[in-house]
Motif scaffolding. Sequence first.
Motif, PDB file in Angstrom:
ATOM      1  N   SER A 140     -17.009  22.237  73.810  1.00  0.00           N
ATOM      2  CA  SER A 140     -17.845  21.316  72.726  1.00  0.00           C
ATOM      3  C   SER A 140     -18.779  22.205  71.939  1.00  0.00           C
ATOM      4  O   SER A 140     -19.097  23.239  72.594  1.00  0.00           O
ATOM      5  CB  SER A 140     -18.559  20.309  73.401  1.00  0.00           C
ATOM      6  OG  SER A 140     -17.679  19.303  73.983  1.00  0.00           O
ATOM      7  N   THR A 141     -18.869  21.941  70.815  1.00  0.00           N
ATOM      8  CA  THR A 141     -20.094  22.659  70.117  1.00  0.00           C
ATOM      9  C   THR A 141     -21.468  22.285  70.487  1.00  0.00           C
ATOM     10  O   THR A 141     -21.598  21.748  71.355  1.00  0.00           O
ATOM     11  CB  THR A 141     -19.704  22.227  68.629  1.00  0.00           C
ATOM     12  OG1 THR A 141     -20.065  20.972  68.310  1.00  0.00           O
ATOM     13  CG2 THR A 141     -18.507  22.747  68.080  1.00  0.00           C
ATOM     14  N   ALA A 142     -22.215  22.819  69.633  1.00  0.00           N
ATOM     15  CA  ALA A 142     -23.845  22.585  70.094  1.00  0.00           C
ATOM     16  C   ALA A 142     -24.339  21.017  69.890  1.00  0.00           C
ATOM     17  O   ALA A 142     -24.759  20.220  70.888  1.00  0.00           O
ATOM     18  CB  ALA A 142     -24.837  23.556  69.423  1.00  0.00           C
ATOM     19  N   PHE A 143     -23.763  20.513  69.022  1.00  0.00           N
ATOM     20  CA  PHE A 143     -23.946  18.954  68.824  1.00  0.00           C
ATOM     21  C   PHE A 143     -23.107  18.077  69.918  1.00  0.00           C
ATOM     22  O   PHE A 143     -23.719  17.249  70.253  1.00  0.00           O
ATOM     23  CB  PHE A 143     -23.323  18.717  67.381  1.00  0.00           C
ATOM     24  CG  PHE A 143     -24.069  19.199  66.204  1.00  0.00           C
ATOM     25  CD1 PHE A 143     -25.344  18.804  65.895  1.00  0.00           C
ATOM     26  CD2 PHE A 143     -23.435  20.375  65.303  1.00  0.00           C
ATOM     27  CE1 PHE A 143     -25.896  19.379  64.671  1.00  0.00           C
ATOM     28  CE2 PHE A 143     -24.190  20.898  64.401  1.00  0.00           C
ATOM     29  CZ  PHE A 143     -25.416  20.508  64.176  1.00  0.00           C
ATOM     30  N   GLY A 144     -21.934  18.575  70.219  1.00  0.00           N
ATOM     31  CA  GLY A 144     -21.139  18.038  71.138  1.00  0.00           C
ATOM     32  C   GLY A 144     -21.852  17.836  72.641  1.00  0.00           C
ATOM     33  O   GLY A 144     -21.789  16.884  73.462  1.00  0.00           O
ATOM     34  N   LEU A 165     -13.976  12.977  67.523  1.00  0.00           N
ATOM     35  CA  LEU A 165     -15.244  12.846  67.016  1.00  0.00           C
ATOM     36  C   LEU A 165     -15.000  11.429  66.276  1.00  0.00           C
ATOM     37  O   LEU A 165     -16.108  10.690  66.246  1.00  0.00           O
ATOM     38  CB  LEU A 165     -15.738  13.877  65.952  1.00  0.00           C
ATOM     39  CG  LEU A 165     -15.905  15.094  66.612  1.00  0.00           C
ATOM     40  CD1 LEU A 165     -16.456  16.214  66.020  1.00  0.00           C
ATOM     41  CD2 LEU A 165     -17.190  15.182  67.994  1.00  0.00           C
ATOM     42  N   ILE A 166     -14.179  11.179  65.445  1.00  0.00           N
ATOM     43  CA  ILE A 166     -13.972  10.069  64.369  1.00  0.00           C
ATOM     44  C   ILE A 166     -13.852   8.760  65.428  1.00  0.00           C
ATOM     45  O   ILE A 166     -14.309   7.924  64.995  1.00  0.00           O
ATOM     46  CB  ILE A 166     -12.827  10.328  63.470  1.00  0.00           C
ATOM     47  CG1 ILE A 166     -13.184  11.409  62.701  1.00  0.00           C
ATOM     48  CG2 ILE A 166     -12.540   8.954  62.637  1.00  0.00           C
ATOM     49  CD1 ILE A 166     -12.062  11.669  61.453  1.00  0.00           C
ATOM     50  N   ALA A 195     -18.827  16.772  60.277  1.00  0.00           N
ATOM     51  CA  ALA A 195     -19.232  17.349  58.909  1.00  0.00           C
ATOM     52  C   ALA A 195     -19.394  18.992  59.094  1.00  0.00           C
ATOM     53  O   ALA A 195     -19.040  19.803  58.287  1.00  0.00           O
ATOM     54  CB  ALA A 195     -20.447  16.796  58.341  1.00  0.00           C
ATOM     55  N   TYR A 196     -19.934  19.340  60.363  1.00  0.00           N
ATOM     56  CA  TYR A 196     -20.066  20.671  60.596  1.00  0.00           C
ATOM     57  C   TYR A 196     -18.480  21.415  60.684  1.00  0.00           C
ATOM     58  O   TYR A 196     -18.570  22.574  60.220  1.00  0.00           O
ATOM     59  CB  TYR A 196     -20.706  20.981  61.912  1.00  0.00           C
ATOM     60  CG  TYR A 196     -20.680  22.138  62.190  1.00  0.00           C
ATOM     61  CD1 TYR A 196     -21.668  23.352  61.750  1.00  0.00           C
ATOM     62  CD2 TYR A 196     -20.238  22.785  63.770  1.00  0.00           C
ATOM     63  CE1 TYR A 196     -21.610  24.615  62.411  1.00  0.00           C
ATOM     64  CE2 TYR A 196     -20.025  24.008  64.256  1.00  0.00           C
ATOM     65  CZ  TYR A 196     -20.913  24.759  63.633  1.00  0.00           C
ATOM     66  OH  TYR A 196     -20.628  26.141  64.091  1.00  0.00           O
ATOM     67  N   LEU A 197     -17.832  20.869  61.461  1.00  0.00           N
ATOM     68  CA  LEU A 197     -16.673  21.415  61.701  1.00  0.00           C
ATOM     69  C   LEU A 197     -15.510  21.431  60.232  1.00  0.00           C
ATOM     70  O   LEU A 197     -15.057  22.752  59.816  1.00  0.00           O
ATOM     71  CB  LEU A 197     -15.613  20.750  62.584  1.00  0.00           C
ATOM     72  CG  LEU A 197     -15.852  20.839  64.178  1.00  0.00           C
ATOM     73  CD1 LEU A 197     -15.270  19.674  64.936  1.00  0.00           C
ATOM     74  CD2 LEU A 197     -15.895  22.048  64.623  1.00  0.00           C
TER      75      LEU A 197
END
Length: 278
Positions: free
Chosen positions: A17-21, A135-136, A206-208
């Motif tokens: 995951s990213t930081a948001f994840g 994510l969606i 949005a970041y991706l």
Amino acid sequence: MNWSVFEGLLSGVNKYSTAFGRIWLSLVFIFRLLVYVVAAERVWSDDHKDFDCNTRQPGCTNVCYDHFFPVSHIRLWALQLILVTCPSLLVIMHVAYREAKAQQHRAERGEGYRSRFPNPGKKRGGLWWTYLFSLIIKAGVDMVFLYIFYRFYRNYTLPRLVKCQLPPCPNIVDCFISRPTEKTIFTLFMVVTTCICIVLSLVEAAYLIGKRCRERLQAGTGETPGKALSSSGAGCEQCCSWYSSHSHEAQGRGACCGLEKNTRAKQPNKGEEKHPSH
């Protein structure tokens, strides 16, 4: 419940995951799952037993309870948590599929085989789309359940008194809900945490997308991040490390690392002294 398996799944989701994840995962695990297991189940354990109506007509209390509580909060939250965490498992399965295919090709073609994705967890190709769709789906599931709660329980609150006139009740009867204030507080808490999770999922999506668009624009202008590092005078080791993580830029990596060798060859030794010409 096998907590070792659960811990393995959490570590796998956190790894890819990213930081948001990671923030989303912490929020779901601490403020939703643990609150559900530790506190919410006990608050709603007596919802049917302590639902009292001022009548002794057989069946009236059960009919009124079913009308005002078609689905229990606890069961809705359990279903929501299951559905909202399943998309993250798709990412883990996709990475496992990549690793299995790489091992299969390496066994067939020998150790000299170079995989298309040296880092299976890197969000490139189909994995990027899998992660974006997850994510969606997570944001969509939370939105749907917010709407369901709003339809069943107006403004996400529970009244102290409800009036029921459904058969077999002889007339309009008053029914009282057990601990309505405490249940309303827990409901609003879960609604707020769900809204925060939705925002985090949309921000991560949005970041991706923004990151991918930026890479496409740089590729369209013929400038990759690795070339930008080399042209800006950044360290050659940093440049080579970027190219090594992007296997499709092998030519640029060779040029960059060649630049490193030439730079080192041209640099005079610190011990050498310049002698003026006579």
